[in-house]
Design a protein around this motif. Sequence first.
Motif, PDB file in Angstrom:
ATOM      1  N   VAL A  76     -12.434  -6.649  -6.877  1.00 37.10           N
ATOM      2  CA  VAL A  76     -12.228  -7.177  -8.221  1.00 37.10           C
ATOM      3  C   VAL A  76     -12.971  -6.340  -9.265  1.00 37.10           C
ATOM      4  O   VAL A  76     -12.477  -6.094 -10.364  1.00 37.10           O
ATOM      5  N   MET A  77     -14.172  -5.866  -8.893  1.00 36.12           N
ATOM      6  CA  MET A  77     -14.988  -5.095  -9.834  1.00 36.12           C
ATOM      7  C   MET A  77     -14.647  -3.606  -9.860  1.00 36.12           C
ATOM      8  O   MET A  77     -15.154  -2.871 -10.690  1.00 36.12           O
ATOM      9  N   ALA A  78     -13.773  -3.178  -8.926  1.00 41.00           N
ATOM     10  CA  ALA A  78     -13.449  -1.744  -8.872  1.00 41.00           C
ATOM     11  C   ALA A  78     -12.805  -1.295 -10.176  1.00 41.00           C
ATOM     12  O   ALA A  78     -11.886  -1.920 -10.695  1.00 41.00           O
ATOM     13  N   GLY A  79     -13.281  -0.213 -10.678  1.00 46.00           N
ATOM     14  CA  GLY A  79     -12.736   0.322 -11.913  1.00 46.00           C
ATOM     15  C   GLY A  79     -13.372  -0.246 -13.164  1.00 46.00           C
ATOM     16  O   GLY A  79     -13.101   0.236 -14.266  1.00 46.00           O
ATOM     17  N   ALA A  80     -14.232  -1.255 -13.037  1.00 45.47           N
ATOM     18  CA  ALA A  80     -14.864  -1.830 -14.220  1.00 45.47           C
ATOM     19  C   ALA A  80     -15.945  -0.905 -14.772  1.00 45.47           C
ATOM     20  O   ALA A  80     -16.214  -0.900 -15.964  1.00 45.47           O
ATOM     21  N   VAL A  81     -16.580  -0.155 -13.880  1.00 49.82           N
ATOM     22  CA  VAL A  81     -17.641   0.756 -14.295  1.00 49.82           C
ATOM     23  C   VAL A  81     -17.248   2.170 -13.907  1.00 49.82           C
ATOM     24  O   VAL A  81     -16.902   2.424 -12.763  1.00 49.82           O
ATOM     25  N   LYS A  82     -17.248   3.077 -14.811  1.00 48.26           N
ATOM     26  CA  LYS A  82     -16.893   4.456 -14.574  1.00 48.26           C
ATOM     27  C   LYS A  82     -18.142   5.290 -14.464  1.00 48.26           C
ATOM     28  O   LYS A  82     -19.100   5.054 -15.179  1.00 48.26           O
ATOM     29  N   PHE A  92      -5.012   0.815  -8.555  1.00 47.83           N
ATOM     30  CA  PHE A  92      -6.255   1.191  -7.881  1.00 47.83           C
ATOM     31  C   PHE A  92      -6.164   2.610  -7.332  1.00 47.83           C
ATOM     32  O   PHE A  92      -7.090   3.413  -7.500  1.00 47.83           O
ATOM     33  N   PHE A  93      -5.056   2.929  -6.664  1.00 43.28           N
ATOM     34  CA  PHE A  93      -4.900   4.270  -6.096  1.00 43.28           C
ATOM     35  C   PHE A  93      -4.868   5.346  -7.181  1.00 43.28           C
ATOM     36  O   PHE A  93      -5.296   6.479  -6.948  1.00 43.28           O
ATOM     37  N   ALA A  94      -4.354   4.997  -8.357  1.00 39.80           N
ATOM     38  CA  ALA A  94      -4.272   5.976  -9.440  1.00 39.80           C
ATOM     39  C   ALA A  94      -5.639   6.403  -9.940  1.00 39.80           C
ATOM     40  O   ALA A  94      -5.765   7.454 -10.585  1.00 39.80           O
ATOM     41  N   ALA A 135       0.829  -1.205   0.000  1.00 42.08           N
ATOM     42  CA  ALA A 135       0.000   0.000   0.000  1.00 42.08           C
ATOM     43  C   ALA A 135       0.865   1.257   0.000  1.00 42.08           C
ATOM     44  O   ALA A 135       0.581   2.215  -0.732  1.00 42.08           O
ATOM     45  N   LEU A 136       1.915   1.269   0.796  1.00 42.83           N
ATOM     46  CA  LEU A 136       2.806   2.428   0.821  1.00 42.83           C
ATOM     47  C   LEU A 136       3.490   2.637  -0.528  1.00 42.83           C
ATOM     48  O   LEU A 136       3.535   3.761  -1.048  1.00 42.83           O
ATOM     49  N   ALA A 137       4.002   1.562  -1.097  1.00 46.70           N
ATOM     50  CA  ALA A 137       4.668   1.679  -2.391  1.00 46.70           C
ATOM     51  C   ALA A 137       3.678   2.029  -3.499  1.00 46.70           C
ATOM     52  O   ALA A 137       3.991   2.823  -4.403  1.00 46.70           O
ATOM     53  N   GLY A 138       2.479   1.444  -3.440  1.00 46.30           N
ATOM     54  CA  GLY A 138       1.470   1.759  -4.440  1.00 46.30           C
ATOM     55  C   GLY A 138       1.069   3.222  -4.413  1.00 46.30           C
ATOM     56  O   GLY A 138       0.902   3.849  -5.469  1.00 46.30           O
TER      57      GLY A 138
END
Length: 293
Positions: free
Chosen positions: A287-293, A179-181, A108-111
Amino acid sequence: MTTNDGVVKAKQSLPARIAARTGGGVMRVFLVLVGLFWLLPTFGLLLSSLRGPADIGESGWWKVFSAPAQLTFDNYSRLLDNKAITDSLLSSVLITVPATLLVVVIGALAGYAFAWMDFPGRDWWFIAVVALLVVPVQVALVPVSKLFGAIGIFETTIGVIVFHVAFGLPFAIFLLRNFFAEIPRELLEAARLDGAGEIRLFTRVVMPLGGPAIASLGIFQFLWVWNDMLVALIFADSQSAPITVALQRQVRQFGNNIDVLAPGAFVSMIIPLVVFFAFQRQFVTGVMAGAVK
């Protein structure tokens, strides 16, 4: 076919009509049946772990439906009296929990750093991390064994943890960075305008928003480390061997002690299942995060 509004609608194809009719209750029933079929081996192992050695040798686990008197908890009593198995369960916990927490925290820190902090060579460093994803575990076994032997952590719990953390971090950093981006830049800039530093920004804004991805990563890492036998077989000694290695050694030493192996295998299997089902909502969300904007 033309409607009253003059809109031309294409006639639905046969596969489309079939999909529309089976998308409701029929599909739910089918998925439930698939899930039950997937859990059938676990259920069979549970019933086998509750039968005596003589009953297991005579018939399959389904015999308990006609002879429920076979069910007994004596096997689990023997399992608790088997010091090798109980110690290995503790070793599995001592290996899996730190290896999971370290990968989640460091990843998480590196991400966050790769997603929102500017530093020299950031993109090249991230490319190097992505390149490490394709390195097979088997390639590193011999050189890492020599390295651990030189620094004195070969055949120790620490050595197993370090190996799992090292090979879990590339995937963790790749997953969390992406994910963070996706977090809106305006949200982070608003927090900075309110006086939030990088640490507070990470702990108060990024971590709560990244909860689903972090939960998914934790489940992946936990399942991988808990179910691993290859790494533990090489890097752990008899005092720090996890449950997977202990069960393998029991088979090698006592090929007919099914009354200990069956409950031991069920305990080894049920713990990751409990972890998965306990966090399945966060897992699906991640898993579904980012699939729908």
